[in-house]
Design an enzyme around this catalytic site. Structure first.
Site, short mmCIF file in Angstrom:
data_model
loop_
_atom_site.label_atom_id
_atom_site.label_comp_id
_atom_site.label_asym_id
_atom_site.label_seq_id
_atom_site.Cartn_x
_atom_site.Cartn_y
_atom_site.Cartn_z
N ARG A 255 0.84 -1.20 0.00
CA ARG A 255 0.00 0.00 0.00
C ARG A 255 0.88 1.25 0.00
NH1 ARG A 255 -2.60 -3.31 3.86
NH2 ARG A 255 -4.70 -3.97 3.24
N LYS A 280 -2.67 0.32 7.86
CA LYS A 280 -4.12 0.19 7.76
C LYS A 280 -4.66 -0.86 8.72
CE LYS A 280 -7.91 -0.65 4.53
NZ LYS A 280 -8.30 -0.87 3.11
N HIS A 352 -3.27 2.04 -5.74
CA HIS A 352 -4.07 0.87 -5.37
C HIS A 352 -4.38 0.02 -6.59
CE1 HIS A 352 -5.52 -0.59 -1.59
NE2 HIS A 352 -6.66 -1.00 -2.13
N ARG A 355 -1.60 -2.30 -6.84
CA ARG A 355 -1.77 -3.37 -5.85
C ARG A 355 -2.77 -4.42 -6.38
NH1 ARG A 355 -1.58 -4.71 -0.34
NH2 ARG A 355 -3.57 -5.23 0.63
N HIS A 378 -3.83 -9.08 4.08
CA HIS A 378 -5.21 -8.99 4.54
C HIS A 378 -5.40 -9.70 5.86
CE1 HIS A 378 -6.75 -8.30 0.15
NE2 HIS A 378 -6.44 -7.18 0.75
N TYR A 387 -10.93 -10.15 -5.37
CA TYR A 387 -10.08 -10.24 -6.56
C TYR A 387 -10.45 -11.43 -7.44
CZ TYR A 387 -7.25 -6.84 -4.09
OH TYR A 387 -6.83 -5.72 -3.44
#
Length: 417
Positions: A255, A280, A352, A355, A378, A387
């Site tokens: 990120r 995050k 992003h 990413r 994650h 995804y």
């Protein structure tokens, strides 16, 4: 800090000398001088020679009235930045920060309540920096609206004022309306809880019917990523930095906030690893330091990064070479994508998206979902499942042929049930 007494001519002269000392181009200096010339002319008509920040604010109000920075033209924004920089230089003797957006002023009693509320949100909910920035932005928009309506006290905020404010927002941006309504509802509840307004005066913002539709993540192909990386001019310090940053995004899926916050201690050269705590999620993550990435970082450290006491890996490309700030990774990504000639129509083109492209390439390689989830950092595998929708080839393999219905299915000829 007490403001120095300087004439406008002396201050701008010192500022120009400073700009030359940090090797700013002649065109940049001329741009500053043009904006300052406008201010000087305004001061001359009022027989004012001594500079002050108040005269800048007075001049900007004279030019634009009660303006919103975001709605101004690029040239107008640049003029504001160059005029506000005068006050910063007067205080510090150098350019300390970039005035992309002027500091937001929360004046009056309502402004104080808003700042108290934001401080409460930060302390009580441990809100992330981006969340606090969002509260500052949205509630300042509300405060600016109240100023235009002459509302300067909490008790004067009525249901009709709030409804009028929500209606004044862009009708094509329902998400913004929804966010604003939610923030105002929480703000007024907070005021009631601390007994600043009686319960009977709690304002309930209008309900905004907005349901976010799931969108496919924007991605770039392997060839497009290669084109992007090849377009970066690595012969200069900025290019060396940007190339290393882009590699971290496209090869490791990092990120922008984590790239911006990367420190020397996070790179374990002896183990060929990058280890850090994600901003995050707060989750610790360890990524491989690929030779291509390591060599790019070393190239930047040796030949591009300015000497600094900062331990952040990546610094701003211009003096005073401070750590990168929120949004700068996104800006450089968009700039290089624009220069690359890649067709960006219908796709987002920020970090992003790079990413997302990293996740897409892992899917193409038939990487199991738990491994992709770990590589993306994650906290939950469910976050990675979004995804799967971009893996169109695999989805086609899941499609089943619909068998034809046998004639015997119908009890009578003609298809009647």
């Amino acid at each position: 800090m007490k403001e120095k007494q300087q004439t406008i001519d002396r201050l701008t002269g010192d500022f120009i000398a400073y700009l030359k000392s940090i090797n700013r181009s002649q065109s940049t200096i001329e741009g500053y001088s043009y904006s300052w010339g406008k201010l000087k002319a305004y001061m001359s008509t009022r027989n004012i020679t001594v500079f002050s920040k108040d005269i800048v604010e007075e001049f900007l109000t004279f030019l634009f009235g009660e303006y919103s920075y975001q709605t101004l033209l690029p040239g107008q924004k640049r003029m504001i930045n160059e005029l506000l920089a005068l006050g910063e230089f007067q205080d510090e003797g150098r350019i300390v920060r970039s005035f992309k957006i002027p500091p937001k002023v929360f004046d009056g009693s309502i402004g104080e309540y808003i700042l108290d509320y934001i401080a409460y949100r930060k302390a009580a909910f441990n809100s992330a920096e981006r969340t606090i920035i969002s509260y500052h932005h949205h509630l300042h928009v509300f405060l600016s609206f109240l100023r235009t309506k002459g509302v300067d006290d909490i008790q004067k905020i009525t249901q009709s004022v709030v409804y009028s404010f929500i209606e004044s927002l862009d009708k094509n941006k329902l998400a913004t309306k929804c966010i604003m309504a939610g923030m105002l509802k929480n703000f007024f509840t907070y005021l009631s809880d601390i007994k600043k307004i009686p319960n009977c005066l709690i304002i309930i913002p209008p309900q905004v019917n907005y349901k976010q539709s799931p969108r496919l993540p924007s991605t770039f192909t392997k060839d497009e990523i290669s084109t992007l990386l090849h377009c970066v001019d690595r012969a200069n310090p900025r290019g060396k930095r940007d190339y290393a940053i882009l590699l971290l995004a496209v090869k490791l899926g990092m990120r922008s906030s984590d790239i911006m916050g990367l420190r020397f201690e996070n790179i374990l050269w002896d183990k060929n690893l990058i280890k850090f705590t994600q901003r995050k999620t707060g989750k610790d993550i360890t990524l491989p330091l690929m030779p291509e990435i390591g060599n790019a970082i070393i190239d930047y450290f040796k030949y591009g990064r300015q000497e600094s006491k900062e331990d952040f890996c990546f610094l701003q490309a211009v003096s005073p070479y401070s750590p990168m700030k929120y949004g700068e990774v996104g800006s450089l990504t968009q700039q290089h994508l624009a220069r690359s000639g890649i067709n960006l129509r219908g796709r987002k083109h920020g970090p992003h998206a790079l990413r997302h492209s990293f996740a897409s390439q892992l899917l193409d390689q038939k990487t199991p979902l738990p491994i992709i989830s770990e590589a993306m950092g994650h906290s939950r595998t469910q976050s990675t499942m979004t995804y799967l929708r971009i893996d169109s080839d695999t989805l086609r393999q899941c499609a089943l042929e619909v068998p034809s219905i046998p004639f015997s299915f119908y009890p009578k000829r003609g298809g009647n049930l």
